[in-house]
Scaffold this active site. Structure first.
Site, PDB file in Angstrom:
ATOM      1  N   ARG A  54       0.814  -1.218   0.000  1.00 23.83           N
ATOM      2  CA  ARG A  54       0.000   0.000   0.000  1.00 23.83           C
ATOM      3  C   ARG A  54       0.851   1.273   0.000  1.00 23.83           C
ATOM      4  O   ARG A  54       0.395   2.312  -0.475  1.00 23.83           O
ATOM      5  CB  ARG A  54      -0.944   0.003   1.210  1.00 23.83           C
ATOM      6  N   GLY A 370     -12.520  -4.232   1.432  1.00 23.70           N
ATOM      7  CA  GLY A 370     -13.877  -3.735   1.665  1.00 23.70           C
ATOM      8  C   GLY A 370     -14.282  -2.694   0.630  1.00 23.70           C
ATOM      9  O   GLY A 370     -15.399  -2.715   0.105  1.00 23.70           O
TER      10      GLY A 370
HETATM   11  C1  3PG Z   1      -8.626  -1.870   5.206  1.00 24.24           C
HETATM   12  O1  3PG Z   1      -7.549  -2.311   5.595  1.00 24.24           O
HETATM   13  O2  3PG Z   1      -9.550  -2.604   4.831  1.00 24.24           O
HETATM   14  C2  3PG Z   1      -8.782  -0.392   5.102  1.00 24.24           C
HETATM   15  O3  3PG Z   1      -7.617   0.259   5.479  1.00 24.24           O
HETATM   16  C3  3PG Z   1      -9.967   0.076   5.922  1.00 24.24           C
HETATM   17  O4  3PG Z   1      -9.766  -0.202   7.268  1.00 24.24           O
HETATM   18  P1  3PG Z   1     -11.044  -0.325   8.228  1.00 24.24           P
HETATM   19  O5  3PG Z   1     -11.789  -1.552   7.772  1.00 24.24           O
HETATM   20  O6  3PG Z   1     -10.510  -0.433   9.617  1.00 24.24           O
HETATM   21  O7  3PG Z   1     -11.884   0.923   8.029  1.00 24.24           O
HETATM   22 MG    MG Z   2     -11.131  -4.251   6.044  1.00 25.93          MG
END
Ligand code: 3PG
Ligand code: MG
Length: 398
Positions: A54, A370
């Site tokens: 990332r 997500g």
């Molecule tokens: C992830 O790693 O999926 C993103 O950085 C979002 O993180 P979060 O699900 O804690 O909001």
């Molecule tokens: Mg996540």
């Protein structure tokens, strides 16, 4: 940017890009990145970044800005510290890696140490943007969150989508606007409840929707199969049954499993215990199906091989336990070898691909797990919506 080069369709429409920012020379630019990366321990026991995918993914944006004389400050969340300062989630190891990859770029402390970030508190946004002349969102992986640093700054500063965000939205958005056919999606993982929405959205577009992983059992239960002690979301059997009807045969489910005897345990690598057996589609009483079987993996791979477009998200089994990793490995290889363009959603499937050394062989690996699913489900994200309303967005009435 020349208007004919702008996307005419899909979620990338209307996003201000780096070229839409006022001249950045000598300006202070705040860049929201998603450096929520896995941490581990180095040779001397110090905390280090385990996987810098990332961080590297944000470099084109950071160098675009620094090459043009901007003074660049990045900001990110790390983990889920829930609005409190927590030393375990300090960004110091990330800052150290960033300093090697992008010297001269500053990094603020974890945004989620302040409760204002997740609460999208306007006062927190004001403090965050104070002293900056422009804002760039390159945090695709966090753009499904309506958090302060994602949705707040575009209402206050000239703003742009960074190169990573632009590429993620263009590529994943391409699945929504005319993918090459056949379009095959492979969705796995354990939580069927979280994925019903995206499964329904995918069904409207794909030729085949392959469902594996723990979530398959709720579909199989809807067909009247016995699932033993496997994962089951009893409250969603009806929804899964409804989806199977809508799909008219386009949902493809496993037909065999690798199962663990009652009392056995799941472990990382070779640390698990208990008898393991190949079973058919019906799981014996008290046994747990923990991976798809070889027949299912073969069928899935044969569907993926000739696809014009493949989207894969979620493992086929508990792949961190060696005894239950074969299904995920077969699917990962099939995705890497597919005839057409393959896109892998972030998270576990990206990690599995990386682990197998196949990451370089797929068309695109998203940095957002997500976020990629939310984009496919809703055709938009809160972070994109906010950017389209920036004062310098194309078509904005200033
Ligand atoms: C992830 O790693 O999926 C993103 O950085 C979002 O993180 P979060 O699900 O804690 O909001
Ligand atoms: Mg996540």
């Amino acid at each position: 940017m020349a208007d004919q080069a702008r996307p005419q369709e899909g979620p990338a429409v209307g996003l201000p890009l780096l070229e839409d920012l006022p001249d950045v020379e000598g300006r202070r630019v705040l860049v929201r990145v998603d450096f929520n990366v896995p941490l581990g321990h180095g040779a001397d026991g110090e905390v280090v970044v385990d996987d810098d995918f990332r961080i590297r993914a944000a470099l084109p944006t950071l160098s675009w800005l620094t090459d043009r004389g901007a003074s660049v400050t990045a900001c990110t969340h790390l983990g889920r510290p829930k609005g409190r300062v927590d030393p375990r989630f300090e960004v110091a190891p990330v800052r150290a890696r960033l300093a090697e990859l992008a010297p001269g770029v500053a990094l603020l402390e974890n945004l989620r140490f302040d409760p204002g970030e997740e609460a999208n508190d306007p006062a927190f946004v004001d403090r965050l943007v104070a002293g900056f002349d422009a804002y760039v969102n390159d945090a695709f992986g966090a753009s499904h969150r309506s958090h302060a640093s994602i949705v707040g700054p575009p209402a206050r500063l000239p703003s742009a989508a960074g190169r990573l965000l632009e590429r993620e939205v263009g590529t994943l958005g391409g699945l929504l606007v005319g993918p090459d056919r056949p379009f095959v999606a492979v969705v796995g993982g354990s939580k069927v409840g979280e994925k019903l929405g995206v499964l329904r959205a995918l069904l409207a577009r794909v030729d085949s929707l392959i469902v594996g992983g723990g979530m398959a059992f709720t579909f199989l239960a809807a067909q009247g199969h016995t699932v033993g002690a496997s994962l089951l979301d009893a409250g969603r059997i009806d929804s899964c049954g409804g989806l199977l009807q809508e799909a008219g045969g386009r949902i493809v489910l496993p037909t065999d499993f690798v199962a663990l005897a009652p009392g056995g345990s799941v472990g990382a690598g070779a640390s698990g215990s208990g008898e393991v057996r190949m079973v058919g589609v019906d799981i014996p009483r008290r046994w747990r199906g923990l991976d798809i079987g070889p027949e299912s993996a073969g069928v899935f791979a044969d569907l993926v091989a000739p696809a014009g477009t493949v989207f894969w998200n979620g493992p086929m089994g508990v792949f961190e336990d060696d005894r239950f990793s074969a299904g995920t490995r077969t699917v990962a290889r099939a995705v890497a070898d597919a005839k057409g363009f393959s896109i892998v959603g972030g998270g576990d499937s990206a990690a599995a691909l990386d682990h197998l050394g196949l990451a370089g062989r797929v068309g695109f690996v998203s940095t957002g797990g997500g976020a990629s699913l939310e984009l496919l489900e809703h055709s938009d994200l809160p972070g994109l919506e906010a950017l389209r309303h920036a004062s310098n967005a194309p078509g904005a009435t200033a």
